[in-house]
Design an enzyme around this catalytic site. Sequence first.
Site, PDB file in Angstrom:
ATOM      1  N   LEU A   1       0.849  -1.177   0.000  1.00 24.40           N
ATOM      2  CA  LEU A   1       0.000   0.000   0.000  1.00 24.40           C
ATOM      3  C   LEU A   1       0.891   1.235   0.000  1.00 24.40           C
ATOM      4  CD1 LEU A   1      -2.716  -0.842   2.722  1.00 24.40           C
ATOM      5  CD2 LEU A   1      -2.966  -1.004   0.242  1.00 24.40           C
ATOM      6  N   ASP A   2       0.409   2.304  -0.626  1.00 24.93           N
ATOM      7  CA  ASP A   2       1.138   3.571  -0.558  1.00 24.93           C
ATOM      8  C   ASP A   2       1.261   4.010   0.893  1.00 24.93           C
ATOM      9  OD1 ASP A   2       1.114   3.609  -3.319  1.00 24.93           O
ATOM     10  OD2 ASP A   2      -0.610   4.945  -3.453  1.00 24.93           O
ATOM     11  N   ARG A   3       2.276   4.792   1.165  1.00 25.19           N
ATOM     12  CA  ARG A   3       2.438   5.356   2.509  1.00 25.19           C
ATOM     13  C   ARG A   3       1.186   6.121   2.925  1.00 25.19           C
ATOM     14  NH1 ARG A   3       5.172  10.770   4.246  1.00 25.19           N
ATOM     15  NH2 ARG A   3       5.079  10.527   6.496  1.00 25.19           N
TER      16      ARG A   3
ATOM     17  N   THR B   1      -1.919   5.617   2.099  1.00 31.09           N
ATOM     18  CA  THR B   1      -3.140   4.804   2.154  1.00 31.09           C
ATOM     19  C   THR B   1      -3.163   3.953   3.416  1.00 31.09           C
ATOM     20  OG1 THR B   1      -3.132   4.698  -0.266  1.00 31.09           O
ATOM     21  CG2 THR B   1      -4.525   3.121   0.900  1.00 31.09           C
TER      22      THR B   1
ATOM     23  N   HIS C   1      -0.758   3.707  -8.018  1.00 32.94           N
ATOM     24  CA  HIS C   1      -1.636   4.866  -7.857  1.00 32.94           C
ATOM     25  C   HIS C   1      -2.898   4.775  -8.719  1.00 32.94           C
ATOM     26  CE1 HIS C   1       1.988   7.595  -6.507  1.00 32.94           C
ATOM     27  NE2 HIS C   1       1.714   6.627  -5.656  1.00 32.94           N
TER      28      HIS C   1
END
Length: 299
Positions: free
Chosen positions: A142-144, A146, A239
């Site tokens: 997961l993105d930082r 999110t 993304h």
Amino acid sequence: MCSRHTAAPLPMRDGVAPSYLWLPDGQWPDMLSFLLERYPQISAAQWRDRMARGEVVNGDGAVLAPDSPYRRGMRIFYYRELERETPIPFQEAILFQDEHLIVVDKPHFLPMTPAGRFVQETLLTRLKKNLDCAELTPIHRLDRETAGVVIFSRQVASRGAYQSLFQRREVRKTYEALAPVLAGRDFPFIYRSRMVEGEQFFLMREEAGEPNSETIIEVIEERGDVNLYRLQPHTGRKHQLRVHLASLGIPIVNDAFYPVALPCKEDDMSQPLQLLARAIDFTDPLSGEPRHFESRRSL
């Protein structure tokens, strides 16, 4: 229990495994000269200190000194160290664990793995330290920015079976997002586009051509000027959800990247991206049982 792996000659330290590097072609009079050129942000005094502590070694575990000869093709091991690291004041929660998997509810702003200006303040390091599990590895990411459900493997022997589920797209991931109201559409609908890397390395963009990304979008509830959307990506582009909603003219609330990359907010954690990995569903490749993991967080 976690599997043990002893290939690295340096042990895990404070939840961080040693980094390693294969020495490339080139002529350097000694190891210190090479390291100073390779990592100019680290001073000679810092490298001498690390070497004096025995924390720069070769593949056999032999300690390297500043004047050790440079040998092309040798592998060296060392620890990444940061003088200052921003504390992340949000805590992860373990949702499930067995001998193969650990399922975690990740908070906003916490990076998945060590990189850049974060080493200790990452989800992987925290888990390795708290669970004493050196072989823990994320199966997906997961993105930082999110929050939500993410799965880690704790056994090398079974890791491939779970990784292949994601590679074959046999995992159903459900996200939730807060974004402006989208008028003129019947929900649910499928949005497709062709996504490629942007000019800035950390961004993605869309271009004309055969679609390579797909998301199902529906409305869960209306909240005044914004809706709570349910998003189900059928592909896993970087993304993807952020780009898709921004392209529809409804960028996710507090998105600092899309549609326009804003100046870096550095350590400002007052406005989290309103994107949550709500749930993950799949058939367990070992037991054949259905698995469902759901975040306890809300937007």
